[in-house]
Design a protein around this motif. Sequence first.
Motif, PDB file in Angstrom:
ATOM      1  N   UNK A   1       0.861  -1.187   0.000  1.00 33.77           N
ATOM      2  CA  UNK A   1       0.000   0.000   0.000  1.00 33.77           C
ATOM      3  C   UNK A   1       0.893   1.232   0.000  1.00 33.77           C
ATOM      4  N   UNK A   2       0.724   2.076  -1.018  1.00 33.25           N
ATOM      5  CA  UNK A   2       1.616   3.206  -1.241  1.00 33.25           C
ATOM      6  C   UNK A   2       0.840   4.513  -1.203  1.00 33.25           C
ATOM      7  N   UNK A   3       1.360   5.490  -0.480  1.00 31.89           N
ATOM      8  CA  UNK A   3       0.821   6.852  -0.483  1.00 31.89           C
ATOM      9  C   UNK A   3       1.728   7.694  -1.366  1.00 31.89           C
ATOM     10  N   UNK A   4       1.147   8.385  -2.345  1.00 31.51           N
ATOM     11  CA  UNK A   4       1.940   9.198  -3.270  1.00 31.51           C
ATOM     12  C   UNK A   4       1.386  10.620  -3.346  1.00 31.51           C
ATOM     13  N   UNK A   5       2.171  11.484  -3.926  1.00 28.94           N
ATOM     14  CA  UNK A   5       1.687  12.813  -4.270  1.00 28.94           C
ATOM     15  C   UNK A   5       0.734  12.703  -5.452  1.00 28.94           C
ATOM     16  N   UNK A   6      -0.038  13.763  -5.673  1.00 27.86           N
ATOM     17  CA  UNK A   6      -0.983  13.765  -6.784  1.00 27.86           C
ATOM     18  C   UNK A   6      -1.074  15.179  -7.356  1.00 27.86           C
TER      19      UNK A   6
ATOM     20  N   UNK B   1      -4.552  16.253  -3.071  1.00 28.99           N
ATOM     21  CA  UNK B   1      -3.484  16.384  -2.077  1.00 28.99           C
ATOM     22  C   UNK B   1      -2.597  15.152  -2.044  1.00 28.99           C
ATOM     23  N   UNK B   2      -3.215  13.982  -2.196  1.00 28.66           N
ATOM     24  CA  UNK B   2      -2.443  12.739  -2.202  1.00 28.66           C
ATOM     25  C   UNK B   2      -3.292  11.615  -2.769  1.00 28.66           C
ATOM     26  N   UNK B   3      -2.648  10.474  -2.997  1.00 29.07           N
ATOM     27  CA  UNK B   3      -3.344   9.313  -3.532  1.00 29.07           C
ATOM     28  C   UNK B   3      -2.874   8.064  -2.804  1.00 29.07           C
ATOM     29  N   UNK B   4      -3.764   7.057  -2.735  1.00 26.22           N
ATOM     30  CA  UNK B   4      -3.451   5.766  -2.118  1.00 26.22           C
ATOM     31  C   UNK B   4      -3.582   4.685  -3.179  1.00 26.22           C
ATOM     32  N   UNK B   5      -2.531   3.889  -3.340  1.00 27.82           N
ATOM     33  CA  UNK B   5      -2.508   2.823  -4.333  1.00 27.82           C
ATOM     34  C   UNK B   5      -2.162   1.510  -3.643  1.00 27.82           C
ATOM     35  N   UNK B   6      -2.949   0.457  -3.924  1.00 30.66           N
ATOM     36  CA  UNK B   6      -2.650  -0.885  -3.412  1.00 30.66           C
ATOM     37  C   UNK B   6      -2.223  -1.762  -4.576  1.00 30.66           C
ATOM     38  N   UNK B   7      -1.023  -2.351  -4.454  1.00 34.28           N
ATOM     39  CA  UNK B   7      -0.468  -3.243  -5.471  1.00 34.28           C
ATOM     40  C   UNK B   7      -0.396  -4.638  -4.872  1.00 34.28           C
ATOM     41  N   UNK B   8      -0.910  -5.647  -5.584  1.00 37.55           N
ATOM     42  CA  UNK B   8      -0.945  -6.987  -5.009  1.00 37.55           C
ATOM     43  C   UNK B   8       0.408  -7.683  -5.139  1.00 37.55           C
TER      44      UNK B   8
ATOM     45  N   UNK C   1       2.269  -7.610  -8.355  1.00 38.82           N
ATOM     46  CA  UNK C   1       2.602  -6.322  -8.960  1.00 38.82           C
ATOM     47  C   UNK C   1       1.463  -5.689  -9.730  1.00 38.82           C
ATOM     48  N   UNK C   2       0.227  -6.172  -9.517  1.00 39.08           N
ATOM     49  CA  UNK C   2      -0.944  -5.673 -10.238  1.00 39.08           C
ATOM     50  C   UNK C   2      -1.715  -4.696  -9.346  1.00 39.08           C
ATOM     51  N   UNK C   3      -2.148  -3.568  -9.901  1.00 39.13           N
ATOM     52  CA  UNK C   3      -2.949  -2.603  -9.148  1.00 39.13           C
ATOM     53  C   UNK C   3      -4.299  -3.209  -8.789  1.00 39.13           C
ATOM     54  N   UNK C   4      -4.692  -3.103  -7.519  1.00 37.31           N
ATOM     55  CA  UNK C   4      -5.982  -3.639  -7.097  1.00 37.31           C
ATOM     56  C   UNK C   4      -6.884  -2.576  -6.484  1.00 37.31           C
ATOM     57  N   UNK C   5      -6.348  -1.390  -6.150  1.00 39.75           N
ATOM     58  CA  UNK C   5      -7.180  -0.338  -5.541  1.00 39.75           C
ATOM     59  C   UNK C   5      -6.455   0.997  -5.650  1.00 39.75           C
ATOM     60  N   UNK C   6      -7.225   2.043  -5.989  1.00 38.84           N
ATOM     61  CA  UNK C   6      -6.692   3.409  -6.040  1.00 38.84           C
ATOM     62  C   UNK C   6      -7.734   4.361  -5.470  1.00 38.84           C
ATOM     63  N   UNK C   7      -7.279   5.278  -4.628  1.00 38.19           N
ATOM     64  CA  UNK C   7      -8.180   6.304  -4.103  1.00 38.19           C
ATOM     65  C   UNK C   7      -7.437   7.631  -4.029  1.00 38.19           C
TER      66      UNK C   7
ATOM     67  N   UNK D   1     -13.572  -0.270   1.563  1.00 39.46           N
ATOM     68  CA  UNK D   1     -13.575  -1.569   0.903  1.00 39.46           C
ATOM     69  C   UNK D   1     -13.035  -1.374  -0.507  1.00 39.46           C
ATOM     70  N   UNK D   2     -12.227  -2.317  -0.979  1.00 38.87           N
ATOM     71  CA  UNK D   2     -11.682  -2.183  -2.331  1.00 38.87           C
ATOM     72  C   UNK D   2     -12.777  -2.340  -3.388  1.00 38.87           C
ATOM     73  N   UNK D   3     -13.979  -2.785  -2.965  1.00 40.73           N
ATOM     74  CA  UNK D   3     -15.081  -2.992  -3.904  1.00 40.73           C
ATOM     75  C   UNK D   3     -16.068  -1.825  -3.916  1.00 40.73           C
ATOM     76  N   UNK D   4     -15.889  -0.858  -3.048  1.00 39.78           N
ATOM     77  CA  UNK D   4     -16.830   0.256  -2.957  1.00 39.78           C
ATOM     78  C   UNK D   4     -16.086   1.580  -3.067  1.00 39.78           C
ATOM     79  N   UNK D   5     -16.794   2.580  -3.613  1.00 35.67           N
ATOM     80  CA  UNK D   5     -16.177   3.891  -3.810  1.00 35.67           C
ATOM     81  C   UNK D   5     -16.176   4.707  -2.525  1.00 35.67           C
TER      82      UNK D   5
END
Length: 396
Positions: A170-175, A179-186, A189-195, A234-238
């Motif tokens: 789970x990675x927190x990055x600039x955007x 202000x920022x973004x959250x990315x989950x990589x399984x 190495x495949x993206x599974x969630x972005x917020x 939840x990775x399945x809900x917005x």
Amino acid sequence: MSIQENQGDTPVKIKKPNSVSGVIIFFLLIIAIIIMAFAVYLKSIGYDFEKFNINSAIAFAKNHTQDSMGGTAADISFSQDGSVDCKVYRDYIIVLSQDGVKWYDKSGRLLQEKALTMTRPVLRSSRKYMAVVDISGRDIYFFKDKTQLWTRKLDSQIINAEVSEEGDCTVVTQSKEYKSAVLVIDVNGVDKYTKFCAEEIVLGAKTLTGGEDVLINQVVTKGIKAGTKFEFNSIYEEKPIAVFDIADNVFPVVQTIGNNIAAVGQNTVVLMDRQGKQLWRKSAESIYCVAPGTDKYVILAGKFTDPSGSASQRVLVLNLKGEEVYSFDQPENISGISVYGDQLALRTQRSIYLYTVKGKKIGHYIARNEIKDAYLTGSNEAIVITGGNISLVEIK
């Protein structure tokens, strides 16, 4: 003309030095030097001069001398320029630098090295997996043991990262837009969630419930003092499934404790369930450090107030109900805690104290140089990181 004649009939008496007083002054000087040297030694081993008396000072120094252990099994040297990060992952000693990563075993033997080019490399790991993350850069290298599973160069600079037991990174990055973004990589190495987070600054994020939920730790800056918003997704809900706000507190440490989440701030610890409900909260005058997450306890070192209103520096062991099951006085100011089974390694500036979780002292080690970090890797052995050196030591 003699002196006696110049002074009339009164003879001049030339006073000779008193040999007795000279000897006394000499011994007083020696005593003063010994006292100063003893005071410097006490300071170097962490003695608390606010509670000074000669008997306790002598006993403290004697215990340090008797308890210390000087032998080492591994000796790894590294640069002291501040660009090196040293950690323990599984049975490996990891040394990170801007030029790459090295794996050592406990004997100090180099097992593997990988050349990398990074700005500020840090290690994030779980029991199985390890990520080398370039904070302020964009690169991630993901490993299991010594095998690289995948690598990624992200579009934005990395702020923080976490690795789960299931292998999610789970990675927190600039955007640019937010202000920022959250990315989950399984684990593959495949993206599974972005917020994307538009309103608040994200301090950290981690996956829960086998990777199906994501906890986002956000700093709220709208009030007079900074507060916290824990957002459960939840990775399945917005939309978030739960939001938990805490005013006037920031929580840099968030750990999984069994099926719950412990958040630790400067003077507050909160336990929540995975639906964002607060189970209990405990306050302190100051929390110095917290042990890595265990399945049964929240273990803290800090300054706590007892029911009578008096405050003291203690190590506190709380169960999942928030009850104080064990508590004992700190031997010195604790700057780090490592756990192995039911044993605790309490790290200070120059010492490591080995205790049971019930508060029984069972060992003590004194380092020659300031201790930067320590990992308890056996019932009485620890990896000790000092300025420019890593050693495997026995604590007894």
